[in-house]
Write an enzyme that holds these catalytic residues in place. Structure first.
Site, PDB file in Angstrom:
ATOM      1  CG  PHE A   6      -1.817  -1.075   1.463  1.00 36.87           C
ATOM      2  CD1 PHE A   6      -3.123  -0.999   1.004  1.00 36.87           C
ATOM      3  CD2 PHE A   6      -1.422  -2.213   2.156  1.00 36.87           C
ATOM      4  CE1 PHE A   6      -4.018  -2.033   1.217  1.00 36.87           C
ATOM      5  CE2 PHE A   6      -2.300  -3.258   2.376  1.00 36.87           C
ATOM      6  CZ  PHE A   6      -3.603  -3.174   1.899  1.00 36.87           C
ATOM      7  CG  ASP A   7       1.042   5.906  -1.605  1.00 39.49           C
ATOM      8  OD1 ASP A   7       2.040   6.161  -0.910  1.00 39.49           O
ATOM      9  OD2 ASP A   7       0.364   6.786  -2.168  1.00 39.49           O
ATOM     10  N   GLY A   8       0.719   5.242   1.264  1.00 43.48           N
ATOM     11  CA  GLY A   8       0.102   5.780   2.471  1.00 43.48           C
ATOM     12  C   GLY A   8      -0.941   6.835   2.190  1.00 43.48           C
ATOM     13  CG  PHE A  61      -4.096  -1.097  -3.335  1.00 43.40           C
ATOM     14  CD1 PHE A  61      -5.221  -1.138  -4.149  1.00 43.40           C
ATOM     15  CD2 PHE A  61      -3.792  -2.221  -2.574  1.00 43.40           C
ATOM     16  CE1 PHE A  61      -6.025  -2.265  -4.214  1.00 43.40           C
ATOM     17  CE2 PHE A  61      -4.583  -3.350  -2.625  1.00 43.40           C
ATOM     18  CZ  PHE A  61      -5.701  -3.384  -3.451  1.00 43.40           C
TER      19      PHE A  61
END
Length: 427
Positions: free
Chosen positions: A270-272, A387
């Protein structure tokens, strides 16, 4: 399901719906045919084994309903009781024609529902060209003529296989537990194309129990009815529609290289900002620059970031991980999560980690890249899915073979759209 169709308001006369509880194997039988000897599997035209319509609103008949303490029946109690009775009826019907060699699907309200389109589950590039160049009739004819030719895996295929492996491990450790992944095929394909989809799913022995084929209409309206937790599609407009409806969704892109994935461990990156978290920090970067952003993050270090669209899915993964930890399976967990962010650890990383802690979520690996390209790190991780909200990160990941999912959420989309508009004006 009838309620979601809204035939009187939205549909032209003559449109028909099949809403049944048949499984994949028996979906091709006529109503007079006997049940199949092999276990059922996976098809519905907006129909679902063990997932029933809200009977109190759409079905007639006299059914016993629970009564409240005051002797009156609330609307919520009526709907809940009707749905529960329908679930029991559907489950009994399912068990009546199966040898149970295949696992029974979980109750939808207990499951983590992952809806995937046919174009991300399978490689349908050639079929899509036929549709775009020759129209829907030729497309359907082609699919029917080739229904015994198995479709090749698409970008979501390895992700789905890894989800099913997690389910298998959970069923071993927690027999009878229904906190499992439930994969739904959510497609605007016509029902006539369903046989090829069924045959392909049978070929790969995928445990996809529910289909929704909407005959050219957008399937997004059915996502909430199917209790969807995550929707993956190749159509960015449908994904945007789902995000705006409050459903976690992403547009899936195939990696440009053929990279093998481990089916024995689900790996999700995941991106943040604007993915797990809101875009509040990105707004400051876009509008005031990095120095103001670093100052803001330092001041608000102990204030948790607001949630983003994928927070719920990360929490689902974390909840399942804890089940493996409880069985002393931490080192052999079939789920591993990654945070891959462009943030700098020293200047803005603490707030991120404290936010995850406040949510009660443990991320397995956190990689703060301080603006460096994400592609090389992702190539090392080899996630089943990554993502991100920024298309340049998606493209960089693609180039090195990562299957990337674009989340169209936050201020970054406005900047992306404005750049596209400027570029087209120059042309």
């Amino acid at each position: 399901w009838v309620e979601h169709a809204q035939p009187e308001e939205k549909l032209s006369p003559g449109r028909h719906f099949l809403v049944g509880a048949r499984g994949r194997e028996d979906a091709r039988l006529a109503p007079s045919d006997p049940p199949p000897s092999s276990p059922p599997g996976q098809l519905r035209s907006c129909a679902l084994p063990g997932h029933s319509p809200p009977a109190a609103k759409t079905m007639s008949g006299t059914q016993e309903q629970p009564v409240s303490a005051k002797g009156e029946l609330s609307e919520e109690e009526v709907e809940a009781a009707g749905a529960e009775q329908d679930w029991e009826a559907a489950k009994a019907a399912y068990e009546s024609f199966t040898t149970l060699r295949r696992p029974r699907p979980p109750k939808p309200q207990n499951a983590i529902t992952i809806a995937v389109s046919s174009r991300v589950l399978f490689d349908m590039v050639e079929e899509r060209k036929i549709y775009e160049q020759h129209g829907v009739e030729k497309y359907v004819e082609y699919q029917q003529a080739h229904e015994n030719i198995t479709l090749k895996p698409g970008p979501a295929f390895s992700f789905v296989k890894a989800l099913e492996h997690v389910n298998a491990r959970l069923r071993e450790l927690y027999p009878g537990d229904e906190d499992l992944f439930d994969i739904v095929l959510m497609t605007n394909n016509h029902a006539q194309v369903g046989v090829r989809l069924i045959n392909s799913i049978n070929h790969y022995d995928l445990l996809i129990e529910r289909f929704c084929m909407t005959g050219g209409k957008s399937p997004v309206g059915y996502l909430k009815a199917y209790l969807t937790n995550l929707y993956l599609s190749a159509n960015s407009e449908k994904v945007q529609e789902a995000i705006e409806a409050g459903i976690a969704a992403a547009t899936l892109f195939t990696g440009n290289k053929n990279v093998p994935h481990d089916d024995k461990q689900l790996r999700v990156a995941f991106d943040g900002d604007a993915v797990l978290f809101s875009d509040e920090s990105e707004i400051i970067v876009k509008e005031h620059g990095l120095d103001r952003f670093f100052e803001h993050e330092k001041i608000h270090e102990n204030k948790p970031l607001a949630q983003g669209p994928l927070k719920g899915f990360l929490e689902d993964l974390g909840r399942l991980q804890k089940k493996f930890h409880a069985k002393n399976e931490r080192l052999d967990s079939p789920i591993r999560t990654f945070l891959v962010t462009a943030r700098s650890a020293a200047s803005s990383g603490a707030r991120v980690l404290k936010t995850l802690r406040s949510w009660g979520v443990q991320i397995d690996e956190a990689l703060f890249l301080a603006g460096a390209p994400k592609g090389p790190v992702l190539a090392k991780i080899r996630p089943h899915i990554f993502f991100d909200d920024q298309m340049f990160h998606i493209e960089g990941a693609q180039q090195l073979g990562t299957i990337a999912a674009h989340v169209p959420y936050g201020i970054g989309q406005k900047h992306h759209k404005s750049k596209l508009k400027d570029g087209s004006a120059k042309k």
